[in-house]
Design an enzyme around this catalytic site. Sequence first.
Site, PDB file in Angstrom:
ATOM      1  N   HIS A  30       0.882  -1.186   0.047  1.00 29.47           N
ATOM      2  CA  HIS A  30      -0.085  -0.047  -0.052  1.00 29.47           C
ATOM      3  C   HIS A  30       0.821   1.281   0.013  1.00 29.47           C
ATOM      4  CE1 HIS A  30      -2.416  -3.290   1.753  1.00 29.47           C
ATOM      5  NE2 HIS A  30      -3.398  -2.675   1.457  1.00 29.47           N
ATOM      6  N   LEU A 121      -8.992  -2.396  10.966  1.00 26.59           N
ATOM      7  CA  LEU A 121      -9.104  -1.132  10.907  1.00 26.59           C
ATOM      8  C   LEU A 121      -9.813  -0.795  12.072  1.00 26.59           C
ATOM      9  CD1 LEU A 121      -9.726  -0.144   7.286  1.00 26.59           C
ATOM     10  CD2 LEU A 121      -7.377   0.134   8.587  1.00 26.59           C
ATOM     11  N   ILE A 189     -10.289   9.396   0.803  1.00 26.04           N
ATOM     12  CA  ILE A 189     -10.290   8.084  -0.276  1.00 26.04           C
ATOM     13  C   ILE A 189     -10.160   6.927   0.636  1.00 26.04           C
ATOM     14  CG2 ILE A 189      -8.822   6.773  -1.778  1.00 26.04           C
ATOM     15  CD1 ILE A 189     -10.026   9.080  -3.477  1.00 26.04           C
ATOM     16  N   HIS A 261      -4.138   3.339  -3.325  1.00 26.95           N
ATOM     17  CA  HIS A 261      -4.374   2.893  -1.833  1.00 26.95           C
ATOM     18  C   HIS A 261      -3.657   1.447  -1.610  1.00 26.95           C
ATOM     19  CE1 HIS A 261      -6.245   1.058   1.649  1.00 26.95           C
ATOM     20  NE2 HIS A 261      -6.313   0.016   0.907  1.00 26.95           N
ATOM     21  N   GLU A 406     -17.978  -3.556  24.445  1.00 26.68           N
ATOM     22  CA  GLU A 406     -17.222  -4.925  24.601  1.00 26.68           C
ATOM     23  C   GLU A 406     -15.967  -4.713  23.947  1.00 26.68           C
ATOM     24  OE1 GLU A 406     -20.615  -4.863  24.064  1.00 26.68           O
ATOM     25  OE2 GLU A 406     -21.574  -5.465  25.640  1.00 26.68           O
ATOM     26  N   ASP A 464     -33.097 -16.073  30.978  1.00 22.96           N
ATOM     27  CA  ASP A 464     -32.706 -15.093  29.792  1.00 22.96           C
ATOM     28  C   ASP A 464     -32.972 -15.646  28.359  1.00 22.96           C
ATOM     29  OD1 ASP A 464     -32.494 -12.686  31.314  1.00 22.96           O
ATOM     30  OD2 ASP A 464     -30.383 -12.660  31.538  1.00 22.96           O
ATOM     31  N   HIS A 468     -28.951 -15.111  25.099  1.00 23.03           N
ATOM     32  CA  HIS A 468     -27.948 -14.800  26.327  1.00 23.03           C
ATOM     33  C   HIS A 468     -27.315 -16.372  26.497  1.00 23.03           C
ATOM     34  CE1 HIS A 468     -29.609 -10.857  26.307  1.00 23.03           C
ATOM     35  NE2 HIS A 468     -29.055 -10.753  27.694  1.00 23.03           N
TER      36      HIS A 468
HETATM   37  C1  LIG Z   1     -11.624  -4.155   9.670  1.00 17.09           C
HETATM   38  C2  LIG Z   1     -11.059  -4.292   8.567  1.00 17.09           C
HETATM   39  N1  LIG Z   1     -12.047  -4.208   7.716  1.00 17.09           N
HETATM   40  C3  LIG Z   1     -11.511  -4.079   6.126  1.00 17.09           C
HETATM   41  C4  LIG Z   1     -10.198  -3.951   6.092  1.00 17.09           C
HETATM   42  C5  LIG Z   1      -9.718  -3.947   4.432  1.00 17.09           C
HETATM   43  N2  LIG Z   1      -9.318  -2.608   4.456  1.00 17.09           N
HETATM   44  C6  LIG Z   1      -8.204  -2.204   4.272  1.00 17.09           C
HETATM   45  S1  LIG Z   1      -7.360  -0.677   4.204  1.00 17.09           S
HETATM   46  C7  LIG Z   1      -9.113  -0.490   3.835  1.00 17.09           C
HETATM   47  C8  LIG Z   1      -9.506   1.148   3.369  1.00 17.09           C
HETATM   48  C9  LIG Z   1      -8.961   1.994   4.176  1.00 17.09           C
HETATM   49  O1  LIG Z   1      -9.388   3.280   4.020  1.00 17.09           O
HETATM   50  P1  LIG Z   1      -8.445   4.312   4.603  1.00 17.09           P
HETATM   51  O2  LIG Z   1      -8.418   3.968   5.792  1.00 17.09           O
HETATM   52  O3  LIG Z   1      -9.095   5.742   4.233  1.00 17.09           O
HETATM   53  O4  LIG Z   1      -6.986   4.177   3.998  1.00 17.09           O
HETATM   54  P2  LIG Z   1      -6.281   4.912   2.627  1.00 17.09           P
HETATM   55  O5  LIG Z   1      -6.991   4.222   1.578  1.00 17.09           O
HETATM   56  O6  LIG Z   1      -6.711   6.422   2.797  1.00 17.09           O
HETATM   57  O7  LIG Z   1      -4.956   4.490   2.710  1.00 17.09           O
HETATM   58  C10 LIG Z   1      -9.854  -1.611   4.093  1.00 17.09           C
HETATM   59  C11 LIG Z   1     -11.485  -1.651   3.568  1.00 17.09           C
HETATM   60  C12 LIG Z   1      -9.386  -3.946   7.032  1.00 17.09           C
HETATM   61  N3  LIG Z   1      -7.864  -3.829   6.962  1.00 17.09           N
HETATM   62  N4  LIG Z   1      -9.796  -3.945   8.246  1.00 17.09           N
HETATM   63 MG   LIG Z   2      -8.586   7.151   3.225  1.00 14.36          MG
END
Ligand SMILES: Cc1ncc(C[n+]2csc(CCOP(=O)(O)OP(=O)(O)O)c2C)c(N)n1
Ligand SMILES: [Mg+2]
Length: 659
Positions: A30, A121, A189, A261, A406, A464, A468
């Site tokens: 990336h 993420l 983006i 990206h 959580e 419950d 649960h």
């Molecule tokens: C929880 C999670 N969902 C999906 C992804 C796959 N993924 C990696 S980067 C990305 C997009 C991220 O966008 P952004 O944070 O704006 O990064 P940029 O393109 O600006 O570098 C995705 C969907 C991931 N790594 N983690």
């Molecule tokens: Mg971005």
Amino acid sequence: MSIDPSRLGPMANAIRALSMDAVQAANSGHPGMPMGMADVATVLFSQFLKFDPAAPKWSDRDRFVLSAGHGSMLVYALLHLTGYASPTIEDIRKFRQLDSVCAGHPENFLIPGVECTTGPLGQGFAMAVGMALAERHLNATFGDELVDHRTWVIAGDGCLMEGINHEAVGLAGTLKLGRLNVLWDDNKITIDGDTSLSTSEDILGRYAASGWHVASCDGHDFADIARALSEAAADPRPSLVACRTVIGKGAPNKQGGHNVHGSPLGADEVAAARAYLGWTAAPFEVPADILADWRSLGARGAEARAAWEDRAAASDRGAELARRMAGDLPAGDDAAQTFAAWLDGAQKVATRKASEMALEVLTPLVPEMVGGSADLTGSNNTKTKATPPLTVADYSGRYVYYGIREFGMAAAMNGMALHGGVIPYGGTFLVFADYCRNAIRLSALQHARVIYVLTHDSIGLGEDGPTHQPVEHVMSLRMIPNLNVFRPADVIETAEAWQLAVAARHTPSALILTRQNLPQLRDAANSAGELRSARGAYRLKAAAAQRKVVLLATGSEVELAVKVAGALEGQGIGADVVSMPCWELFDAQDAAYHADLLPAGVLKVSIEAGVTLGWQKYVGDGLTIGLDRFGASAPAEVLFEHFGFSVEKIVPQILARLA
Ligand SMILES: Cc1ncc(C[n+]2csc(CCOP(=O)(O)OP(=O)(O)O)c2C)c(N)n1
Ligand SMILES: [Mg+2]
């Protein structure tokens, strides 16, 4: 000594060049994020971050978390350029290859300078909240002279869009973690394209409403970045700085677009970027003057570290802080002695209650334990007298009210454990472990000593009902590598589980606990002075008559297994009862121990109030008694009977198999 501002551009371009060249060489990765955030990162590292490349684990360093882990080349370039021993330029040349520590995403266990593993993420951000929390807690405990650092985060649109972000932002805002500063790569983006495809949120408004300080800057204007970061550092609230950037900045034909990206630029665009940036060095070569600037910047941290070491050496609290940061437990075995005395009792308590009793013993003795719950304190039994609330008014408190968060709690606990000096434990209902599952997975991947207190562990929670009542959860947690899943059968096994969990420096633990009372099964005679759970499984009761059956059970079903064994013995059929509180620890025993507990040629029967898939590895073609469907809403005793967890329903099945 400050860096000549005219040097910042070339220094940032070194990050860009290494990033695009490494991704190009790997033919995967990336480039967009590191190229876009190179300028912000250069300002952060040159003017704000407290670090010493010679001592990556120096406890009073600032923590830097690259939450946007896909931009891993950014942190690899920064660590290398500033003079950390790892990664080397060879590692960077072999970015994303098996023999390089420069993995696709940054891994805390591969590079000491990488504070936490990121890529999923949102979780890096949420772990940073835990780090900032641990910092304030230790600051309140040890004082400014020993603990006084910041947590800096680089996060992307994705980290802010994920649901966990809401939890992390809420927690940080409520706890006023002003030492936390998040630099948002506001490039508009994501992978699919422009962020307007999927979001229209007023992000700064949301943060402001959550008690954060917010600021903005032009992420390619060094002076403006420094201005915004200064504001963030000065503000007593946690800060979000929107750094307006161009993704892939420096690649003239591709910058600003989503294709930069996650794909190599390609040879032509790499060449075009070199021309555009005026970068004439060969791939992986950093001109000596630029490298010298970066290295001089790295060398500056030695002074602050040395001053801190002097203070730590002079302080009567220095050794205690060092112990906690090293992850060593306090000396002495007072807890073990107390627990040993319990063997003489006959305490019929729920294992969640037994857990509270164990915590009442452990928390005064192990001051680094910091507890909490996701709004189920009275149900998880996680609060003890030794753990007053950790609040804005008193960060030295040891109990975090995480709220109904959580996932945020689990990620924060990862950050606390990785920060060091703290052993976090936190509770929720087992059925909601799925809400935080990916953070539990990251505890395991990152070798973080986090202890999950997961109560209400089966249909035994009763009325419950099926929403649960966990069914698949215990087994699904067992599937996570490097996670010790304990399902203790009584008060003694619960105390043992706590002792083992606290001592497991590089392994998280999940304690699976009942709502309902369970009789004490262990006494001095069948304990033999040992921490029997340490072997994961053990023979609780040996067959009296000739052994035909081995019953394997966990938690609340061990009591039932003992009764089943009694009924079989009454018919002249010898039956061992093996209590199996922790599969992972049992699997780590040698073949002789396995063969002794699970002898060939004997019918093996598992009893556990959850899915049966998985038990075959121990019972072979024996019998698996379990629950391969959702539960129902009724009193616990009714449910156990209804779903076949009774002597009357189990014994005939065993007799049929023996016939
Ligand atoms: C929880 C999670 N969902 C999906 C992804 C796959 N993924 C990696 S980067 C990305 C997009 C991220 O966008 P952004 O944070 O704006 O990064 P940029 O393109 O600006 O570098 C995705 C969907 C991931 N790594 N983690
Ligand atoms: Mg971005």
